[in-house]
Design a protein around this motif. Sequence first.
Motif: not given
Length: 387
Positions: A227, A268, A271
């Motif tokens: 990410g 999540k 993230h």
Amino acid sequence: MILFLLAGWLVVLAVQVGCLLFLFARTALRPVADLAPPTAPTTGVTIVVCAHNEHDNLLELLPLLTAQDYPLYEVLVMDDRSTDLSDVLLDEMVTLLPNLRFIRIDVEAAHVTPKKYALTIALKKATYPVVLLTDADCRPASDQWLAGMVALLGNKDTEIVLGISPYERAPGLLNFLIRSETLFTAVQYVSLALAGRAYMGVGRNLLYRREVFFRHKGFYSHMRIWGGDDDLFVNEAATAQNVAVSLHPDTFTTSAPKRTWADWKRQKQRHLNVGRQYKNGDKAMLGLITASHVLTWLLGLGVAGYVLYLALTEQREALLNPMLLAATGLFVLRFGLFWGIIGRISHRLGAMVRWYAIPATDLLLASYYCLSTARMALTFRQKQTGW
């Protein structure tokens, strides 16, 4: 003890009111220019889509991308080791759709995560000096998406354009939580960008000049982190002068959210891992916003318990405590401002959350942030103590 509680509540409420009035109101009140102004540039653009086993999504998306109303662009699909016959589909679609080409990646690079490797190759092979990124499961709101995003490069200092990408609406608590969290994330990154403090963007709708990518050595500083191909890049490359935000609804893209709690939890976690790499100043600002949001409700519950105790013990004169009255009034003000300002922003950003559900979003996010913080603290303690 109650004086400390009331004083703390007053402080966090003041922080929240300040954020709403002086930060988030920028997004709520920002005028939106008409699309395709007379001075809109005609810079060539490469739309980049990285796809891994996205056959069905590509079948829907590519006709929309190749039908954009813009004079000079190409669509470049990076087929990243797909095993679902995406390459066969792309071979066929290249002959049917204008301005479409694709590059097949057959191996996984050892030194960089797959998507960052695919994007780096795409940036090197792009025909034009500007790239517009989106994902295979996204859909542009109109055929003016590309033109509207590029138009914001009219200022010679602008190198990055942040777009908006709401998630589709569906029934259920998970979908409501995802839309609520996505809304508040957008409120923060758009408002801070408008204040000259851009710290992230979303790869589902992000435009920048290739030159700024190579000037910052691409993803070099975080190439092994899963990410961050969007927000960590923006966190590094953004300045107070080189970022613009597109708030016109025709320039939005929509995408399908995660449908299971397990999938969303993994997303999540990725993230959160990326967020730890933000600049210290950005982490401090976001931490202040989040902490004041959570404490608004936690301390408010403590004050509510105190008020209930006074009522049950018939200490009505104590209810007229000036500090208690001031804090209660400030809470009511903050509650109304949150509903009005965040509700206005939600309406402008594709009605991610309906206006009547904003109070539920307020409380749900405070609960979610509180639980997430507690979970991270517990995980950290387990790593430190080994239990």
